[in-house]
Design an enzyme around this catalytic site. Sequence first.
Site, PDB file in Angstrom:
ATOM      1  N   SER A   1      36.835  41.690  41.042  1.00 15.33           N
ATOM      2  CA  SER A   1      37.109  41.798  39.616  1.00 15.33           C
ATOM      3  C   SER A   1      37.451  40.440  39.038  1.00 15.33           C
ATOM      4  O   SER A   1      37.493  39.437  39.749  1.00 15.33           O
ATOM      5  CB  SER A   1      38.262  42.771  39.381  1.00 15.33           C
ATOM      6  OG  SER A   1      39.466  42.155  39.794  1.00 15.33           O
ATOM      7  N   LYS A   2      37.721  40.446  37.742  1.00 13.93           N
ATOM      8  CA  LYS A   2      38.040  39.223  37.008  1.00 13.93           C
ATOM      9  C   LYS A   2      39.106  38.374  37.696  1.00 13.93           C
ATOM     10  O   LYS A   2      39.067  37.154  37.643  1.00 13.93           O
ATOM     11  CB  LYS A   2      38.565  39.585  35.607  1.00 13.93           C
ATOM     12  CG  LYS A   2      37.454  39.884  34.628  1.00 13.93           C
ATOM     13  CD  LYS A   2      37.156  38.659  33.754  1.00 13.93           C
ATOM     14  CE  LYS A   2      35.863  38.800  32.972  1.00 13.93           C
ATOM     15  NZ  LYS A   2      34.710  38.256  33.662  1.00 13.93           N
ATOM     16  N   ARG A   3      40.079  39.064  38.305  1.00  8.78           N
ATOM     17  CA  ARG A   3      41.177  38.265  38.869  1.00  8.78           C
ATOM     18  C   ARG A   3      40.725  37.435  40.073  1.00  8.78           C
ATOM     19  O   ARG A   3      41.462  36.605  40.574  1.00  8.78           O
ATOM     20  CB  ARG A   3      42.386  39.152  39.192  1.00  8.78           C
ATOM     21  CG  ARG A   3      42.246  39.984  40.414  1.00  8.78           C
ATOM     22  CD  ARG A   3      43.346  41.027  40.510  1.00  8.78           C
ATOM     23  NE  ARG A   3      42.892  42.091  41.366  1.00  8.78           N
ATOM     24  CZ  ARG A   3      43.076  42.096  42.668  1.00  8.78           C
ATOM     25  NH1 ARG A   3      43.715  41.124  43.252  1.00  8.78           N
ATOM     26  NH2 ARG A   3      42.606  43.097  43.388  1.00  8.78           N
TER      27      ARG A   3
ATOM     28  N   GLY B   1      38.292  35.406  39.838  1.00 11.56           N
ATOM     29  CA  GLY B   1      37.577  34.261  39.262  1.00 11.56           C
ATOM     30  C   GLY B   1      36.273  34.706  38.634  1.00 11.56           C
ATOM     31  O   GLY B   1      36.121  35.877  38.259  1.00 11.56           O
TER      32      GLY B   1
END
Length: 482
Positions: A245-247, A249
């Site tokens: 996911s986004k976290r 990167g």
Amino acid sequence: MSAPRVRFAPSPTGELHIGGARTALFNYLFARGTGGVFVLRIDDTDLERSRDQYIDKLVASMKWLGLDWDEGPYSQSQRLEIYREEAEILISGKLAYHCFCTTEELESGREAAKKEGRTFLYPGTCRNLSPEKREKLLAEGQKPVVRLLTPDNGQTVVSDMVRGEVSFENSGLDDFIIMKSNGLPTYNFASIIDDLKMEITHVIRAEEHLSNTPRQQLCAMALGYKLPIFAHVPMILAPDRSKLSKRHGATSVEEFKDGGYLPEALINYIVLLGWSPGGEEEEIMSMDELAAKFSLDKVTKTAAIYDVTKLTWMNGNYIRDYPIDQLISEALPFYENIELVTRPLEDNEQAYLEKVVETVRERAKTLAELAQVSTYFYRDDYDYDQKGAAKHFQKEGVADLLRQAAGSLLKLSLFNAEAAEEKFNNLCEELDISKGRLIAPTRLALTGRMDGPGLFAIMEVLGREKTAARLFRAAEFIETEF
Ligand code: GLU
């Protein structure tokens, strides 16, 4: 046998992520390697979440990656008549039926199931609605959904090229909705109808859709179609094995592009997420090589772990070996971003950039980094690395030494890396000092940094006057600061 037909069917609800890009790539390679046809289809029946801007972005990302398709893009929203017709065929054959159950009724069933700790399955309430009752409800203006009549017992077996035979108990599949009350098809229905109508031979897609496959198969079987071959490719997980996911990167193709990754590097990296050519083969492979080597039987069952370090390493390889003209055109926006150049470039600026890029390309793993490590070729206003200055500028006699070096470099009529190196060697011999004594402060003077490409190559790019001017400037700096 006719040529294989495969499809990539993204939903335009976001940017193209590496998972989607990998699915597209596997389909593309399969088509190219088998002389097949690659179809692009936009699954946009989720009107609330679909956006035209995402279609444009998906298309742009695919083009940038070099994943060109042979047919399409088709849009499901343009094909609604087809799904309606197929649903009518099922209804008239008594293989599907209208369901008038209200949201509240279904909700209370769901609640009850939850209390008892079971999953709610639609109990088939409207299965045996009399034709009169149905007509009456329709006449009252009620908007039914259409449900597929599914078998209560037995199993539906999905034969998958990656996962083998996967069996699903029919008792766990209820009469699911194929057409919603707003007249739009559900994903499962639209997807399989399109696959059948578009004569898709191989459905290659993400593993998360494996659980949808028995429902799609039941639709196809009810309509009497021959099933496509399924191949569900493994998940891509983050290094901690959680969902990517986004976290973790950058995850979308656009973000990688903006971060300075080359399309070939991204392709080369994502193809290895869940596939390997086998043997001790090279890891760096071009699209043509990949198309020749790719086969579904080498797709793994186990999840692939995404590792940005490896991608970045691969990108560095591509930056090193990329054709210079192409590298420059990909890199230009990054140089422009940090205001080193302004487009369009004059011929002499282009030639200078070429020399700069050739000098630093080995040292950069992304295009952003490439521009970053080129800064001192364009700017004089850099600071000297503090540690380096404390170590090399504070030595006795350094300012004079740099002036002397500048003076002898200015005497060179032919100024290039070899000539400059020879001059430096002679000077060190004459003064009876080690080369390091001269080279370290010179590097700091010319670049502000302690690391970088070969010092004499840097001098050649900067040219005689600039090199000398920087040495004089450093000498002055040393005298005022220390
Ligand atoms: N629209 C689906 C998705 O984006 C594709 C599913 C399929 O390939 O059947 O996940």
